[in-house]
Design an enzyme around this catalytic site. Structure first.
Site, PDB file in Angstrom:
ATOM      1  N   HIS D  55       0.864  -1.169   0.000  1.00 49.12           N
ATOM      2  CA  HIS D  55       0.000   0.000   0.000  1.00 49.12           C
ATOM      3  C   HIS D  55       0.904   1.224   0.000  1.00 49.12           C
ATOM      4  O   HIS D  55       1.985   1.195   0.610  1.00 49.12           O
ATOM      5  CB  HIS D  55      -0.849   0.077   1.275  1.00 49.12           C
ATOM      6  CG  HIS D  55      -1.740  -1.095   1.496  1.00 49.12           C
ATOM      7  ND1 HIS D  55      -1.361  -2.188   2.220  1.00 49.12           N
ATOM      8  CD2 HIS D  55      -3.021  -1.318   1.102  1.00 49.12           C
ATOM      9  CE1 HIS D  55      -2.368  -3.051   2.261  1.00 49.12           C
ATOM     10  NE2 HIS D  55      -3.382  -2.562   1.593  1.00 49.12           N
ATOM     11  N   ASP D  58       2.374   1.900   3.299  1.00 49.20           N
ATOM     12  CA  ASP D  58       3.338   0.920   3.816  1.00 49.20           C
ATOM     13  C   ASP D  58       4.763   1.373   3.521  1.00 49.20           C
ATOM     14  O   ASP D  58       5.681   1.123   4.299  1.00 49.20           O
ATOM     15  CB  ASP D  58       3.173  -0.451   3.123  1.00 49.20           C
ATOM     16  CG  ASP D  58       1.827  -1.092   3.375  1.00 49.20           C
ATOM     17  OD1 ASP D  58       1.174  -0.743   4.373  1.00 49.20           O
ATOM     18  OD2 ASP D  58       1.424  -1.952   2.564  1.00 49.20           O
ATOM     19  N   MET D  89       2.687  -5.494  -8.226  1.00 49.24           N
ATOM     20  CA  MET D  89       1.378  -4.907  -7.891  1.00 49.24           C
ATOM     21  C   MET D  89       1.558  -3.882  -6.790  1.00 49.24           C
ATOM     22  O   MET D  89       2.408  -4.055  -5.919  1.00 49.24           O
ATOM     23  CB  MET D  89       0.439  -6.028  -7.415  1.00 49.24           C
ATOM     24  CG  MET D  89      -0.924  -5.601  -6.934  1.00 49.24           C
ATOM     25  SD  MET D  89      -0.995  -5.126  -5.153  1.00 49.24           S
ATOM     26  CE  MET D  89      -1.281  -6.721  -4.371  1.00 49.24           C
ATOM     27  N   GLU D 182     -10.836  -6.167  -5.328  1.00 44.85           N
ATOM     28  CA  GLU D 182     -10.800  -7.238  -4.327  1.00 44.85           C
ATOM     29  C   GLU D 182     -12.049  -7.201  -3.462  1.00 44.85           C
ATOM     30  O   GLU D 182     -12.252  -6.286  -2.681  1.00 44.85           O
ATOM     31  CB  GLU D 182      -9.550  -7.043  -3.455  1.00 44.85           C
ATOM     32  CG  GLU D 182      -9.424  -8.068  -2.358  1.00 44.85           C
ATOM     33  CD  GLU D 182      -8.135  -7.893  -1.571  1.00 44.85           C
ATOM     34  OE1 GLU D 182      -7.142  -7.381  -2.145  1.00 44.85           O
ATOM     35  OE2 GLU D 182      -8.124  -8.233  -0.385  1.00 44.85           O
ATOM     36  N   LYS D 184     -14.792  -8.371  -0.502  1.00 49.58           N
ATOM     37  CA  LYS D 184     -14.850  -8.930   0.862  1.00 49.58           C
ATOM     38  C   LYS D 184     -16.245  -8.656   1.395  1.00 49.58           C
ATOM     39  O   LYS D 184     -16.797  -7.587   1.147  1.00 49.58           O
ATOM     40  CB  LYS D 184     -13.778  -8.275   1.744  1.00 49.58           C
ATOM     41  CG  LYS D 184     -13.600  -8.975   3.082  1.00 49.58           C
ATOM     42  CD  LYS D 184     -12.523  -8.285   3.929  1.00 49.58           C
ATOM     43  CE  LYS D 184     -12.447  -8.925   5.297  1.00 49.58           C
ATOM     44  NZ  LYS D 184     -11.561  -8.157   6.204  1.00 49.58           N
ATOM     45  N   GLU D 218      -9.442 -13.248  -2.900  1.00 52.98           N
ATOM     46  CA  GLU D 218      -8.638 -13.687  -1.749  1.00 52.98           C
ATOM     47  C   GLU D 218      -9.309 -14.887  -1.098  1.00 52.98           C
ATOM     48  O   GLU D 218     -10.511 -14.845  -0.808  1.00 52.98           O
ATOM     49  CB  GLU D 218      -8.492 -12.539  -0.744  1.00 52.98           C
ATOM     50  CG  GLU D 218      -7.732 -12.964   0.502  1.00 52.98           C
ATOM     51  CD  GLU D 218      -7.314 -11.801   1.398  1.00 52.98           C
ATOM     52  OE1 GLU D 218      -7.002 -10.702   0.870  1.00 52.98           O
ATOM     53  OE2 GLU D 218      -7.315 -11.993   2.630  1.00 52.98           O
ATOM     54  N   HIS D 221     -11.441 -14.227   1.962  1.00 50.96           N
ATOM     55  CA  HIS D 221     -12.572 -13.316   1.757  1.00 50.96           C
ATOM     56  C   HIS D 221     -13.783 -14.058   1.191  1.00 50.96           C
ATOM     57  O   HIS D 221     -14.915 -13.697   1.491  1.00 50.96           O
ATOM     58  CB  HIS D 221     -12.160 -12.168   0.840  1.00 50.96           C
ATOM     59  CG  HIS D 221     -11.220 -11.192   1.478  1.00 50.96           C
ATOM     60  ND1 HIS D 221     -10.866 -10.006   0.900  1.00 50.96           N
ATOM     61  CD2 HIS D 221     -10.574 -11.217   2.666  1.00 50.96           C
ATOM     62  CE1 HIS D 221     -10.027  -9.342   1.681  1.00 50.96           C
ATOM     63  NE2 HIS D 221      -9.833 -10.067   2.761  1.00 50.96           N
ATOM     64  N   ASP D 246      -4.903 -13.362  -4.172  1.00 51.83           N
ATOM     65  CA  ASP D 246      -4.384 -13.256  -2.809  1.00 51.83           C
ATOM     66  C   ASP D 246      -4.542 -14.610  -2.129  1.00 51.83           C
ATOM     67  O   ASP D 246      -5.667 -15.065  -1.855  1.00 51.83           O
ATOM     68  CB  ASP D 246      -5.159 -12.196  -2.016  1.00 51.83           C
ATOM     69  CG  ASP D 246      -4.604 -10.796  -2.213  1.00 51.83           C
ATOM     70  OD1 ASP D 246      -3.624 -10.637  -2.966  1.00 51.83           O
ATOM     71  OD2 ASP D 246      -5.148  -9.858  -1.611  1.00 51.83           O
ATOM     72  N   ASP D 256     -11.809 -12.413   9.755  1.00 48.83           N
ATOM     73  CA  ASP D 256     -10.793 -12.534   8.712  1.00 48.83           C
ATOM     74  C   ASP D 256      -9.469 -12.950   9.340  1.00 48.83           C
ATOM     75  O   ASP D 256      -8.885 -12.185  10.108  1.00 48.83           O
ATOM     76  CB  ASP D 256     -10.662 -11.155   8.051  1.00 48.83           C
ATOM     77  CG  ASP D 256      -9.743 -11.152   6.856  1.00 48.83           C
ATOM     78  OD1 ASP D 256      -9.418 -12.229   6.327  1.00 48.83           O
ATOM     79  OD2 ASP D 256      -9.341 -10.042   6.460  1.00 48.83           O
ATOM     80  N   ASP D 258      -6.513 -14.472   7.715  1.00 44.99           N
ATOM     81  CA  ASP D 258      -5.251 -14.277   6.977  1.00 44.99           C
ATOM     82  C   ASP D 258      -4.187 -15.271   7.403  1.00 44.99           C
ATOM     83  O   ASP D 258      -3.039 -14.897   7.666  1.00 44.99           O
ATOM     84  CB  ASP D 258      -4.737 -12.839   7.185  1.00 44.99           C
ATOM     85  CG  ASP D 258      -5.501 -11.811   6.361  1.00 44.99           C
ATOM     86  OD1 ASP D 258      -6.111 -12.190   5.349  1.00 44.99           O
ATOM     87  OD2 ASP D 258      -5.473 -10.618   6.728  1.00 44.99           O
ATOM     88  N   ASP D 288      -1.364 -12.885   0.834  1.00 52.69           N
ATOM     89  CA  ASP D 288      -1.899 -11.807   1.672  1.00 52.69           C
ATOM     90  C   ASP D 288      -2.344 -12.467   2.967  1.00 52.69           C
ATOM     91  O   ASP D 288      -3.488 -12.864   3.132  1.00 52.69           O
ATOM     92  CB  ASP D 288      -3.074 -11.106   0.986  1.00 52.69           C
ATOM     93  CG  ASP D 288      -3.537  -9.894   1.790  1.00 52.69           C
ATOM     94  OD1 ASP D 288      -2.944  -9.642   2.859  1.00 52.69           O
ATOM     95  OD2 ASP D 288      -4.469  -9.205   1.356  1.00 52.69           O
TER      96      ASP D 288
END
Lengths: 386, 386, 386, 386
Positions: D55, D58, D89, D182, D184, D218, D221, D246, D256, D258, D288
């Site tokens: 991101h 980030d 990406m 994406e 969710k 994902e 998700h 993802d 969620d 992950d 991810d």
């Protein structure tokens, strides 16, 4: 690599209703012809099972005369004797007939409740006659579709009353029989009473004879609520209440699927087999599942063979996991053995404990190394541990 | 039509952490400034609450000196005295600090377990000092992310050991304090031990002093597993174990939402309020919820007022439902009162029961008239009962 | 307060299979006798419905001769004419018979696929004959139990091929008929293709004649995945694809319950009715639900009446919500009307947008006042808005 | 048996935010120190990854000056060059800062929407500068907590407007960049717009430039709604819209998680890898996910290595499954290859199809042999295929 061929000492059992499932569902008709119980006994024995189980009505059609009943039981007994198969458990069908539409032990109508108790008493006699030592009770219709229909506390009074009557009867007759109650959260009723292994264990403690009563957890029944089945079985073991078990598979929060054991949530099945094999569970490995509706008769026996095969693969995998020195080392690094140390050392008082000083920052910064440990579990599950 | 204005006798209470929730979530930063506990006491009192509750760290920041602690408690006590507010319950934060990353009472590291027990003992002293009579324990980090990490049976040994120590301490000190254990299935851990009201009730029966320990069920914690919360509360009441309750709302199987009471599953909330009001529950109506993250300070107080308002609306609706002669008639038609009749009449033996003949076909053809009954419940819920 | 009495102009319709549901489920036998279609037409008309719908096999038993078919259709037509009832929609049963055990349009066996297409073509002719303008297609067996069974992309090729054939046929014949595809995530198959309104809308865009095809969303089918049904319907409307709708109720992530409309997730039903009534949806308010299995014939008609009554109550509540000046004011405070303003003003360029300076801190500190707004919705839902 | 050692040609990539996840959750503080992006690039390269993603925030802290930004980007570029790592990406953080509490592209406040568009445009420039060819957009706050807050259709207008602006910009600049949206379903908002791969694919068809836009599905998700992820990915591929992916793991319908790829629903991961490897997906295998909160820095790298290792094990297993002659034979028996045959043969008319006679009873009695086929899949998954 072993052949994963089941044998009697593996203690695999199947319900007559599992291989006999005709493939009827809410949106479709039966696709398979009825199976003769005696045929099921023979085929299951050939495949390597050691036992069969049944609901009263699976063996003896509702409305059979006493003579018919005796003839059926005799013929079934012969098949058992010829194959060396046993009947470790039997159970009562209190859900299929329309009379049970509002429940059996918790139906509002006392006449229905009395009918249900009588049907169960008759079946207890059959269990004793056939040599079963575990009597499973699944309350398939005990529950509500609207919460206006019943005061749940009153329903629990009636539920308890039924098991108190049944327990008294078993004690009176001196039958070597224990009850194993099977929880399920929903389906066919909107909400069923005592929906999980936990609710059932708590209920058992309120009975007149809790020592007679344990649980029969079923993989899919706990997983349809998204709960960890292995944790529930461990709690039942911890409480000394794992009297029987129903093995199958389920894809999470949805309708009750009764899939081939190990065919979904394979990692959960790995830890379950690990627990059963290490944990001292001596009872049957009982499959309560059925073939996909797409299958014909051959598919049914493929399904049954697959349940046992996957159990044996996972048993081998779990044993290898526990025997792997890298796993022992990883567990050491994760502090797993230290969980067995009492928090308060022998002889230590609460005051001693409180006198201790402790800086939380160092342990707060130390990781548990669970990713590495879990990867080892995955490696063993996948047969990729080298 | 009443004003639905809460008053002290309604026994509404809120956690400091509920109105004080800063709106932090896994994907976003805090959006609201911290609230002063004393300010929360005043605002909640003005809105009509009678009590506040807190975690130790909500009131007394971690690391406070003894003098700071005493000053904070004194100031807080003054606010209580000025407003007439009470502290019916307090609880311990054993989940926020990184030291608890692997659990508190069931952490693999015995030093962490000892720290957790000490922190709780200190908080029990504070509970006694502040006059709380219920001590809630939520095991926020007691659980696993991988099942390789802990033998669940050993973890339950440690969990039991902790409550046995705490129970012994309360008895030794003679504190008028009861424990209320709060189950949750998952989040923040992948799977938490004792995931439902049922599993917790069963666990309590295995403690040294079960009489000291009951449950603190939370709407969303049971509903995030898709379970019927009203049924769970009824079972807890039936077992004499409803020591406290956490009211909020949740949209089914998903992350823990802690929504405004009654704002989702409103029908479930209706039957819950009906049960609490009719069922003899005398404890606080405690809200464990928080405002949407979209809200600022005003939104927080709107949220708090809404929790109480909806409770009072539902209380009125449930009372009208029970008082409606059409409902009594519908319940009669549905056989609801007959569930209270014992299945075995007084003096009747099992043999008497078995001697009865019964034709299942007539009751099998008789409906329960639950659709009409449930529609009356919906009519009352919606204020459309005429 | 109105009487909530349905009338033809409310456009309520029911499937013959809904009131005709015999109460069969995976664990129990039928509890209700079959209903004569003509009887259903009469009773539904008396209750206030304007239309009935059916699967081919609901009206014309499988295996009927052409003469029987014509006699049945004629008799049914007479009942329609006598009551003024219409048939706005018909649909095909491609799931009950064992021939469809592996699917219909996506069965591996091409002969089964051809049979399914033929059965549907015949039913399209019947739809035209009977005057239906919407043709619903639910792929009850299109999916997998094991993902080894089908390449999903190939299955979608076949699924598309079927609708392309059917679309070509409708165009060729000039029938005034549109297709409405109905998604469902699972049950009876483990996973069904095109499991949600979204997946179905995306699929439609890949057909030869997307303009002929829309969706038939069903409350419970979207909510069994925990998804917001109102959002899905809004997206379908936004895409111009809401061709029909199936109204019922469901308790979250579990088996398909087909409950009385509005009897669960009542708040969701409130926002749904609000959307349908405000949003320009002109089609039937079609109920695809059935009475609890506890019910007899009277319970079935109570159920049907309840579906319509609750719809009308919610319609009144939603209209009052929208008309309440306090709601308008709250929406203003929450910035709801500003969502209709384009982000980029008319004539503005991307460069203009980028030239703007903006301090995020002030809006970051401003709440949305959604708690107050949602409480107003709850007040109106409960008829407590004063 | 291979070493399962990842290499650049495996195209594994990780988000900076994944290995950099500090372990903060709704009930607990950060447990791990921030990771320097450059350090992450180096460590990931050493472990065998070929790419990193991020991101905007980030890499470049919010509020950085232009000079700081350039210095950071330059230093990051150097690390890429030194290691041979790529940035396939990048994505925009439109969810963490409180300004986005009500959404970004669908916030009620137009100023917030404009800020979100500007932030994204800036990030598109960065993507072009850094050489990324895929631009992921996750609408972390696009949704509702109460459905009174937004008209969903209006929100979709705004959502579309944003992507139309961004698409126009990319075309105007001639950037070689495609968008991957994406979906969710929920968390952090109660309900998010475009909750599944299906809803997103349908939305994309309504954009001005659908050819520029695909999806970034994902695992967790889609699985948090209980949906079959492999089916969703297959539908995206079928529609030519799988632009990115993802990879992680999730335990069904809950928050969620992950989790490490392949560590839950291992069978689903097997069929997913099979599909990606056979299906012509050429993009990055992007993880991810993040380490359990119990982990310290070492645990993070164990986690990252485990994601890649399990992918490679499953890739080997899937290839062996496809190459096994017993599998080919089983697929033949199950009719799998016949699904590729068109239902209507070349040159055949609808009239030809209708002229065919067909007796459904024989195929109705023939099973699909899917139990045997699925057992072969399990055998291969578990490395027990002999």
């Amino acid at each position: 690599m072993t052949s994963y061929q089941p044998a009697k000492q593996d203690r695999f059992s199947f319900g007559l209703w599992t291989v006999g499932n005709p493939g009827r569902d809410p949106f479709g008709d039966a696709v398979r012809a009825p199976l003769e119980p005696v045929e099921s006994v023979r085929r299951l024995s050939e495949l390597g099972a050691y036992g069969v189980t049944f609901h009263d009505d699976d063996l003896i059609p509702r409305g059979s005369s006493a003579a018919e009943r005796d003839r059926i039981v005799k013929r079934f007994r012969q098949a058992l004797d010829e194959t060396g198969m046993v009947v470790p458990m039997i159970t009562t069908n209190l859900f299929f007939h329309p009379v049970f539409r509002d429940g059996a032990f918790t139906a509002n109508d006392p006449l229905v409740r009395r009918h249900a108790v009588r049907k169960t008493l008759d079946n207890i006699d059959l269990a004793a006659e056939i040599g079963a030592t575990t009597f499973v009770a699944w309350g398939g219709r005990e529950g509500t579709d609207t919460d206006a229909a019943k005061d749940v506390r009153t329903a629990l009074d009636r539920y308890k009353e039924a098991f108190d009557i049944l327990g008294a009867y078993v004690l009176e007759r001196g039958y070597p029989l224990r009850f194993a109650l099977e929880p399920k959260a929903n389906e066919p009723r909107g909400d069923m009473f005592l929906p999980t292994v936990g609710h059932m264990l708590a209920f058992i403690e309120c009975l007149d004879h809790p020592e007679l009563v344990g649980v029969n957890p079923e993989v899919g029944h706990e997983e349809m609520s998204g709960l960890n089945f292995h944790h529930a079985v461990a709690q039942a073991m911890w409480a000394g209440k794992l009297f029987h078990i129903d093995l199958n598979a389920q894809k999470g929060n949805r309708f009750d699927q009764d899939l081939r054991f190990g065919s979904e949530n394979t990692k959960g099945a790995f830890f379950l087999v690990d627990l059963l094999e290490r944990g001292g569970y001596e009872g049957p490995r009982h499959f309560d599942a059925h073939a996909y509706r797409t299958e014909d008769a051959q598919g049914v026996w493929d399904f049954a063979a697959g349940c046992m095969r996957t159990y044996l693969i996972l048993k081998e995998r779990a044993a290898a996991f526990r025997a792997d020195p890298r796993v022992a080392e990883a567990m050491e690094r994760s502090g797993v053995p230290k969980l067995a140390l009492p928090t308060l050392a022998a002889g230590e008082s609460i005051a001693d404990l409180r006198a201790e000083t402790f800086d939380p920052e160092a342990p707060a910064a130390t990781g548990s190394a669970y990713e590495a440990l879990d990867q080892l579990a995955i490696d063993h599950l996948l047969g990729a541990a080298g």
